[in-house]
Design a protein around this motif. Structure first.
Motif, PDB file in Angstrom:
ATOM      1  N   GLY A 110       0.484 -10.656   4.256  1.00  0.00           N
ATOM      2  CA  GLY A 110      -0.869 -10.199   3.940  1.00  0.00           C
ATOM      3  C   GLY A 110      -1.326 -10.514   2.533  1.00  0.00           C
ATOM      4  O   GLY A 110      -2.249  -9.871   2.019  1.00  0.00           O
ATOM      5  N   ILE A 111      -0.710 -11.514   1.889  1.00  0.00           N
ATOM      6  CA  ILE A 111      -1.084 -11.893   0.523  1.00  0.00           C
ATOM      7  C   ILE A 111      -1.381 -13.386   0.501  1.00  0.00           C
ATOM      8  O   ILE A 111      -0.599 -14.193   1.010  1.00  0.00           O
TER       9      ILE A 111
ATOM     10  N   GLY B 141     -11.800 -18.643 -10.701  1.00  0.00           N
ATOM     11  CA  GLY B 141     -10.450 -18.685 -11.245  1.00  0.00           C
ATOM     12  C   GLY B 141      -9.411 -18.604 -10.143  1.00  0.00           C
ATOM     13  O   GLY B 141      -9.640 -19.030  -9.012  1.00  0.00           O
ATOM     14  N   LEU B 142      -8.254 -18.033 -10.470  1.00  0.00           N
ATOM     15  CA  LEU B 142      -7.164 -17.883  -9.512  1.00  0.00           C
ATOM     16  C   LEU B 142      -7.278 -16.529  -8.828  1.00  0.00           C
ATOM     17  O   LEU B 142      -7.320 -15.493  -9.496  1.00  0.00           O
ATOM     18  N   MET B 143      -7.328 -16.537  -7.504  1.00  0.00           N
ATOM     19  CA  MET B 143      -7.499 -15.304  -6.750  1.00  0.00           C
ATOM     20  C   MET B 143      -6.242 -14.978  -5.956  1.00  0.00           C
ATOM     21  O   MET B 143      -5.720 -15.813  -5.231  1.00  0.00           O
ATOM     22  N   ILE B 144      -5.766 -13.737  -6.129  1.00  0.00           N
ATOM     23  CA  ILE B 144      -4.653 -13.209  -5.339  1.00  0.00           C
ATOM     24  C   ILE B 144      -5.243 -12.181  -4.388  1.00  0.00           C
ATOM     25  O   ILE B 144      -5.715 -11.124  -4.828  1.00  0.00           O
ATOM     26  N   ARG B 145      -5.259 -12.486  -3.118  1.00  0.00           N
ATOM     27  CA  ARG B 145      -5.933 -11.635  -2.131  1.00  0.00           C
ATOM     28  C   ARG B 145      -4.919 -10.806  -1.349  1.00  0.00           C
ATOM     29  O   ARG B 145      -3.982 -11.331  -0.763  1.00  0.00           O
TER      30      ARG B 145
ATOM     31  N   LYS C  83       6.114  -2.334  -5.217  1.00  0.00           N
ATOM     32  CA  LYS C  83       7.144  -3.305  -5.572  1.00  0.00           C
ATOM     33  C   LYS C  83       6.552  -4.715  -5.660  1.00  0.00           C
ATOM     34  O   LYS C  83       7.024  -5.541  -6.454  1.00  0.00           O
ATOM     35  N   VAL C  84       5.548  -4.958  -4.843  1.00  0.00           N
ATOM     36  CA  VAL C  84       4.876  -6.257  -4.901  1.00  0.00           C
ATOM     37  C   VAL C  84       4.117  -6.387  -6.223  1.00  0.00           C
ATOM     38  O   VAL C  84       4.211  -7.418  -6.913  1.00  0.00           O
TER      39      VAL C  84
ATOM     40  N   VAL D 135      -8.341  -6.346  -1.170  1.00  0.00           N
ATOM     41  CA  VAL D 135      -8.432  -6.203  -2.621  1.00  0.00           C
ATOM     42  C   VAL D 135      -8.115  -7.557  -3.223  1.00  0.00           C
ATOM     43  O   VAL D 135      -7.085  -8.158  -2.914  1.00  0.00           O
ATOM     44  N   ASP D 136      -9.005  -8.053  -4.059  1.00  0.00           N
ATOM     45  CA  ASP D 136      -8.820  -9.345  -4.710  1.00  0.00           C
ATOM     46  C   ASP D 136      -8.507  -9.135  -6.189  1.00  0.00           C
ATOM     47  O   ASP D 136      -9.234  -8.428  -6.896  1.00  0.00           O
TER      48      ASP D 136
END
Length: 247
Positions: free
Chosen positions: A112-113, A121-125, A145-146, A232-233
């Motif tokens: 789910g990431i 820019g750089l997106m972590i979704r 933990k992630v 959540v981004d």
């Protein structure tokens, strides 16, 4: 004819056109400068960008090219070229961060990431289940933990970090969350607080925003698509977008 008279005549009536003496000196000077920079470039390990900027500035100051130089934060910047270089350098830096995060995701088999580059820019979704239970805003224990794994990378970056909360269009009416606005905003704020309180990320370089249902990435016409919108981004912003953040 006297010898000195003949010499003056010969000098003044040569077979080719004569040049002013100052042009000879000027030509020698330019040639020597060019040789100096060529040798410097070939024998030294220098920053190519700074070399190009210095050459442009030098040429402008000597009158070889029109224009001049601009001084900004310690570097010479030529209009267009300097900005392109900075943009490419920044893109490379963000891609490197993205590769590091993707390695963490793969090595830990995280679900789910997603990691992507977009115009900001750089997106972590994080899709909803990756951080939160449905309708909740408390970060799940296993999900912390992630965040613990990526927080050091975010902390090391000099870029501004923006956390955005999003929901689908299904209304929520609870005592804690009267609407999707409160749910999306609280989720973003809780992620920001976790980074600040647990990992010491500078509060000045992070911000939170909640958009509710109003910035979907898929039509809210199926459960699968609605699940994509509940997210959540975390965005590591390019410098051009950092200027939009409050100081």
């Amino acid at each position: 004819m006297p010898a000195n008279r003949r010499r003056r005549v010969d000098e003044g009536t040569g077979s080719g056109p004569s040049s002013p003496l100052w042009m000879t000196t000027y030509g020698d000077l330019i040639t020597q400068i060019l040789i100096f920079f060529v040798l410097l470039y070939s024998l030294s390990s220098i920053d190519t960008r700074k070399f190009d900027m210095a050459m442009t500035s030098l040429q402008g100051s000597l009158g070889i090219l029109q224009g001049g130089k601009t001084y900004f934060k310690g570097d010479f910047i030529e209009s267009g070229t300097g900005q392109n270089y900075v943009g490419e350098q920044e893109k490379t830096e963000l891609e490197k961060i993205g590769n590091e995060i993707e390695k963490i995701i793969e090595s830990n088999n995280l679900k789910g990431i997603r990691v992507d580059m977009d115009e900001r820019g750089l997106m972590i979704r994080f899709l909803e289940g990756a951080l939160f239970d449905s309708g909740k805003a408390d970060i799940k224990e296993e999900s912390k933990k992630v965040l613990d794994k990526i927080a050091p990378i975010l902390k090391e970056s000099n870029h501004h970090i923006r956390v955005e909360g999003h929901t689908d269009n299904v209304p929520i009416h609870t005592k804690e969350f009267p609407s999707n606005w409160e749910l999306s905003t609280t989720r973003a704020v809780n992620v920001v607080r976790y980074f600040i309180e647990m990992h010491g990320i500078d509060p000045k370089k992070v911000s939170a925003a909640g958009y509710g249902e109003y910035r979907p990435i898929a039509p809210n016409d199926s459960e699968k698509n609605r699940a994509l919108n509940r997210r959540v981004d975390i965005i590591i912003l390019k410098s051009s977008y950092e200027k939009q953040e409050p100081n």
